[in-house]
Design a protein around this motif. Structure first.
Motif, PDB file in Angstrom:
ATOM      1  N   ASN A 165      -0.164   3.054   9.332  1.00 53.59           N
ATOM      2  CA  ASN A 165      -1.401   2.465   8.811  1.00 53.59           C
ATOM      3  C   ASN A 165      -2.415   3.560   8.517  1.00 53.59           C
ATOM      4  N   LEU A 166      -2.908   3.583   7.286  1.00 54.70           N
ATOM      5  CA  LEU A 166      -3.843   4.626   6.877  1.00 54.70           C
ATOM      6  C   LEU A 166      -5.134   3.956   6.389  1.00 54.70           C
ATOM      7  N   LEU A 167      -6.243   4.261   7.076  1.00 55.21           N
ATOM      8  CA  LEU A 167      -7.515   3.634   6.758  1.00 55.21           C
ATOM      9  C   LEU A 167      -8.545   4.702   6.418  1.00 55.21           C
ATOM     10  N   ARG A 168      -9.634   4.269   5.798  1.00 57.88           N
ATOM     11  CA  ARG A 168     -10.689   5.230   5.477  1.00 57.88           C
ATOM     12  C   ARG A 168     -12.051   4.660   5.868  1.00 57.88           C
ATOM     13  N   VAL A 199      -4.456  -3.716  14.375  1.00 57.49           N
ATOM     14  CA  VAL A 199      -5.108  -2.880  13.363  1.00 57.49           C
ATOM     15  C   VAL A 199      -5.716  -3.770  12.273  1.00 57.49           C
ATOM     16  N   ARG A 200      -5.011  -4.828  11.930  1.00 58.75           N
ATOM     17  CA  ARG A 200      -5.526  -5.732  10.884  1.00 58.75           C
ATOM     18  C   ARG A 200      -6.848  -6.363  11.324  1.00 58.75           C
ATOM     19  N   GLU A 201      -6.901  -6.798  12.582  1.00 58.08           N
ATOM     20  CA  GLU A 201      -8.153  -7.390  13.095  1.00 58.08           C
ATOM     21  C   GLU A 201      -9.272  -6.351  13.128  1.00 58.08           C
ATOM     22  N   LEU A 202      -8.882  -5.123  13.471  1.00 65.41           N
ATOM     23  CA  LEU A 202      -9.869  -4.036  13.511  1.00 65.41           C
ATOM     24  C   LEU A 202     -10.479  -3.822  12.120  1.00 65.41           C
ATOM     25  N   VAL A 203      -9.624  -3.859  11.128  1.00 62.12           N
ATOM     26  CA  VAL A 203     -10.090  -3.697   9.746  1.00 62.12           C
ATOM     27  C   VAL A 203     -11.060  -4.827   9.392  1.00 62.12           C
ATOM     28  N   ASP A 204     -10.673  -6.058   9.763  1.00 63.24           N
ATOM     29  CA  ASP A 204     -11.524  -7.214   9.441  1.00 63.24           C
ATOM     30  C   ASP A 204     -12.898  -7.088  10.081  1.00 63.24           C
ATOM     31  N   ARG A 205     -12.942  -6.548  11.290  1.00 62.95           N
ATOM     32  CA  ARG A 205     -14.220  -6.533  12.023  1.00 62.95           C
ATOM     33  C   ARG A 205     -15.082  -5.306  11.749  1.00 62.95           C
ATOM     34  N   ILE A 248      -7.561   6.997  10.775  1.00 61.91           N
ATOM     35  CA  ILE A 248      -8.799   6.654  10.077  1.00 61.91           C
ATOM     36  C   ILE A 248      -9.414   7.948   9.548  1.00 61.91           C
ATOM     37  N   ILE A 249      -9.381   8.113   8.237  1.00 64.87           N
ATOM     38  CA  ILE A 249      -9.923   9.306   7.594  1.00 64.87           C
ATOM     39  C   ILE A 249     -11.418   9.071   7.344  1.00 64.87           C
ATOM     40  N   CYS A 250     -12.247   9.948   7.900  1.00 65.39           N
ATOM     41  CA  CYS A 250     -13.704   9.730   7.855  1.00 65.39           C
ATOM     42  C   CYS A 250     -14.379  10.406   6.670  1.00 65.39           C
ATOM     43  N   GLU A 251     -15.666  10.094   6.544  1.00 64.52           N
ATOM     44  CA  GLU A 251     -16.559  10.722   5.559  1.00 64.52           C
ATOM     45  C   GLU A 251     -16.081  10.504   4.125  1.00 64.52           C
ATOM     46  N   ASP A 252     -15.329   9.449   3.910  1.00 67.18           N
ATOM     47  CA  ASP A 252     -14.781   9.185   2.571  1.00 67.18           C
ATOM     48  C   ASP A 252     -14.067  10.401   1.995  1.00 67.18           C
ATOM     49  N   LEU A 271      -1.388  -0.492   4.798  1.00 67.85           N
ATOM     50  CA  LEU A 271      -1.330  -1.190   6.089  1.00 67.85           C
ATOM     51  C   LEU A 271       0.072  -1.775   6.309  1.00 67.85           C
ATOM     52  N   PRO A 272       1.082  -0.894   6.434  1.00 68.75           N
ATOM     53  CA  PRO A 272       2.447  -1.395   6.560  1.00 68.75           C
ATOM     54  C   PRO A 272       2.757  -1.962   7.949  1.00 68.75           C
ATOM     55  N   ASP A 273       1.877  -1.702   8.917  1.00 65.18           N
ATOM     56  CA  ASP A 273       2.164  -2.118  10.301  1.00 65.18           C
ATOM     57  C   ASP A 273       0.895  -2.711  10.913  1.00 65.18           C
ATOM     58  N   GLY A 274       0.349  -3.701  10.206  1.00 62.80           N
ATOM     59  CA  GLY A 274      -0.946  -4.259  10.574  1.00 62.80           C
ATOM     60  C   GLY A 274      -0.986  -4.932  11.936  1.00 62.80           C
ATOM     61  N   ASP A 275       0.180  -5.310  12.466  1.00 60.43           N
ATOM     62  CA  ASP A 275       0.205  -5.996  13.764  1.00 60.43           C
ATOM     63  C   ASP A 275       0.233  -5.039  14.948  1.00 60.43           C
ATOM     64  N   HIS A 276       0.219  -3.741  14.667  1.00 59.15           N
ATOM     65  CA  HIS A 276       0.218  -2.752  15.756  1.00 59.15           C
ATOM     66  C   HIS A 276      -1.050  -2.921  16.600  1.00 59.15           C
ATOM     67  N   GLU A 277      -0.887  -3.062  17.909  1.00 62.71           N
ATOM     68  CA  GLU A 277      -2.040  -3.200  18.809  1.00 62.71           C
ATOM     69  C   GLU A 277      -2.782  -1.869  18.922  1.00 62.71           C
ATOM     70  N   VAL A 278      -4.087  -1.937  18.962  1.00 62.14           N
ATOM     71  CA  VAL A 278      -4.907  -0.723  19.121  1.00 62.14           C
ATOM     72  C   VAL A 278      -5.311  -0.607  20.590  1.00 62.14           C
ATOM     73  N   SER A 279      -4.886   0.483  21.222  1.00 61.36           N
ATOM     74  CA  SER A 279      -5.164   0.623  22.657  1.00 61.36           C
ATOM     75  C   SER A 279      -6.470   1.357  22.941  1.00 61.36           C
TER      76      SER A 279
END
Lengths: 141, 108
Positions: B89-92, B3-9, B68-72, B17-25
């Motif tokens: 992990n909660l992203l926007r 998830v952390r790499e996903l955020v970076d890219r 991932i919460i969309c549309e801000d 991001l309490p679990d940034g090492d979680h793999e995204v399948s």
């Protein structure tokens, strides 16, 4: 585990939609501690969560019982809600009698009972209109 | 990819991001939570516009990698707090669901 069976009972608060899921989250923890596989844990906790949501939406809460036996996990959901008029219809994906305000929370898609069936090995519904509903689900381990 | 790499890219905004090492399948997009419960697979990223607390229960029960919460969309502080507590992990994303998925697809 030998021949022991474990028993847990959870009350589902009918007033508090946002806390629905507490029984399933606790169950997930319990099953993890006992050492079940992630797949079994997921199936049990999802089926139970859908049951909890149903109880909150339709029945002002109820009781969830969890029996961990040697060869299976059994979940019994009991409520004193309005009952299910037509069980065959209720089992159809997309059929829902949930009120609109529930849809705004992301539920009421008519997937609850079908999901419970999908994730368990057996599911039995006993329901009487005006008296309540009892659902027994098992997941073989 | 984690998830952390996903955020970076992708430049998604991190709420927690309490679990940034979680793999995204993979990715699953949806707003009807029961539908998501029945269909989403473990470790997928969950793309949605729903911001009520039940989103976290679904994510936790399915072991999804992130929400991932969309549309801000405005995210209630209690959702962020609860995600942190539950280790979710909660992203926007500022983009709508479709564009967000396209962006995810280009890096996954």
């Amino acid at each position: 585990m030998g021949n022991e069976s474990l028993y847990y009972r959870f009350d589902v608060d009918g007033e508090n939609f946002t806390s629905a899921g507490e029984a399933s989250v606790q169950t997930k923890r319990i099953l993890r501690r006992v050492g079940f596989s992630p797949d079994i844990i997921k199936r049990v906790s999802i089926a139970m969560y859908e049951g909890e949501i149903n109880m909150v939406i339709h029945a002002c809460g109820g009781v969830v019982e969890l029996f961990i036996e040697e060869d299976k996990i059994k979940i019994i959901l009991t409520d004193h809600g309005p009952g299910i008029e037509n069980i065959d219809l209720a089992m159809q994906e997309g059929y829902s009698t949930a009120p609109d305000n529930i849809r705004s929370l992301g539920f009421g898609a008519g997937m609850g009972l079908p999901n419970m069936k999908r994730y368990t090995d057996s599911m039995e519904i006993e329901s009487k209109v005006g008296e309540g509903t009892k659902i027994t689900m098992t997941v073989n381990v | 990819m984690t998830v952390r790499e996903l955020v970076d890219r992708t430049g998604l905004t991190v709420l927690v991001l309490p679990d940034g090492d979680h793999e995204v399948s993979g990715v699953y997009a949806g707003d009807l939570l029961s539908w998501v419960m029945g269909r989403a697979k473990e470790s997928q990223a969950f793309v949605t516009i729903m911001t009520n607390i039940n989103v976290l229960a679904v994510t936790a029960l399915l072991d999804l990698s992130c929400v991932i919460i969309c549309e801000d969309a405005e995210v209630p502080p209690e959702l962020i707090r609860s995600a942190e507590e539950k280790g979710i992990n909660l992203l926007r994303s500022d983009a709508p669901e479709y564009e967000t998925c396209v962006r995810l697809s280009s890096v996954l």
